[in-house]
Scaffold this motif. Structure first.
Motif, PDB file in Angstrom:
ATOM      1  N   ALA A 167      -7.020  16.675  31.483  1.00 48.22           N
ATOM      2  CA  ALA A 167      -6.469  15.698  30.540  1.00 48.22           C
ATOM      3  C   ALA A 167      -4.962  15.899  30.382  1.00 48.22           C
ATOM      4  O   ALA A 167      -4.212  14.919  30.253  1.00 48.22           O
ATOM      5  N   ALA A 168      -4.505  17.153  30.401  1.00 51.60           N
ATOM      6  CA  ALA A 168      -3.064  17.414  30.316  1.00 51.60           C
ATOM      7  C   ALA A 168      -2.349  16.813  31.520  1.00 51.60           C
ATOM      8  O   ALA A 168      -1.286  16.188  31.378  1.00 51.60           O
ATOM      9  N   GLY A 169      -2.922  16.973  32.685  1.00 52.18           N
ATOM     10  CA  GLY A 169      -2.348  16.372  33.882  1.00 52.18           C
ATOM     11  C   GLY A 169      -2.349  14.854  33.814  1.00 52.18           C
ATOM     12  O   GLY A 169      -1.390  14.189  34.215  1.00 52.18           O
ATOM     13  N   LEU A 170      -3.427  14.273  33.290  1.00 50.02           N
ATOM     14  CA  LEU A 170      -3.529  12.818  33.139  1.00 50.02           C
ATOM     15  C   LEU A 170      -2.476  12.293  32.167  1.00 50.02           C
ATOM     16  O   LEU A 170      -1.803  11.303  32.427  1.00 50.02           O
ATOM     17  N   ALA A 171      -2.305  12.992  31.041  1.00 49.33           N
ATOM     18  CA  ALA A 171      -1.313  12.572  30.058  1.00 49.33           C
ATOM     19  C   ALA A 171       0.099  12.677  30.639  1.00 49.33           C
ATOM     20  O   ALA A 171       0.947  11.801  30.389  1.00 49.33           O
ATOM     21  N   ASP A 172       0.351  13.722  31.422  1.00 41.69           N
ATOM     22  CA  ASP A 172       1.672  13.876  32.040  1.00 41.69           C
ATOM     23  C   ASP A 172       1.913  12.751  33.040  1.00 41.69           C
ATOM     24  O   ASP A 172       3.017  12.193  33.100  1.00 41.69           O
TER      25      ASP A 172
END
Length: 176
Positions: A167-172
């Motif tokens: 999710a952190a990668g998706l948000a970035d």
């Protein structure tokens, strides 16, 4: 019916050629020869390894690293939601993961509990992080009711931690 020994030479002194033997006889001869070679190799292996100790090992004597992770926080993402999800992921790695409660007595947290503590009271940032996390979960697992439902459906934190990281990668990627 396998032969116990390889075929012998005829008594006339002439050697029997492979073409004179049937396929079954040649296979039986090869099988017998290979069996002898394997038995010899097994005995040689036992002789070469007889000196090796086979006493059981106590893992308490072997493990010398701390059992709790001492990870340094990773370099934060550039975007606020991605950085929050990354901090929540690190919080669960170092402080522990739990199911069925936001926070347990020992400090372990669920996914939402980790996001909430890392948001430092910014409810908008918290809501954005939970929304991206739910989207990442749904991309991987289909229709999931909520992040707490997903968190509580697992018996270990391995998959919830992985989903926080994704999710952190998706948000970035989304610039959130």
């Amino acid at each position: 019916m396998p032969l116990a020994h390889a075929p012998t030479q005829p008594t006339t002194g002439n050697r029997v050629s492979d073409s004179e033997l049937s396929l079954e006889a040649r296979l039986a001869a090869t099988d017998a020869a290979m069996t002898i070679r394997l038995e010899e190799a097994a005995v040689a292996h036992e002789v070469r390894t007889a000196h090796i100790s086979t006493d059981p090992i106590d893992l308490g004597d072997v493990l010398t690293v701390p059992l709790t992770p001492t990870l340094q926080p990773p370099t934060p993402h550039r975007t606020p939601v991605a950085a929050l999800l990354q901090r929540a992921h690190h919080r669960l790695l170092t402080g522990g993961w739990c199911a069925g409660a936001l926070v347990e007595e020992d400090g372990a947290r669920c996914m939402v509990g980790a996001i909430r503590i890392e948001a430092h009271g910014d409810h908008g940032l918290e809501a954005g992080a939970v929304a991206v996390l739910l989207d990442a979960i749904r991309r991987k697992f289909g229709d999931v009711d909520s992040v707490p439902f997903f968190n509580d459906a697992h018996s270990s934190g391995r998959i919830p931690l992985r989903m926080l990281d994704q999710a952190a990668g998706l948000a970035d990627t989304r610039g959130l």
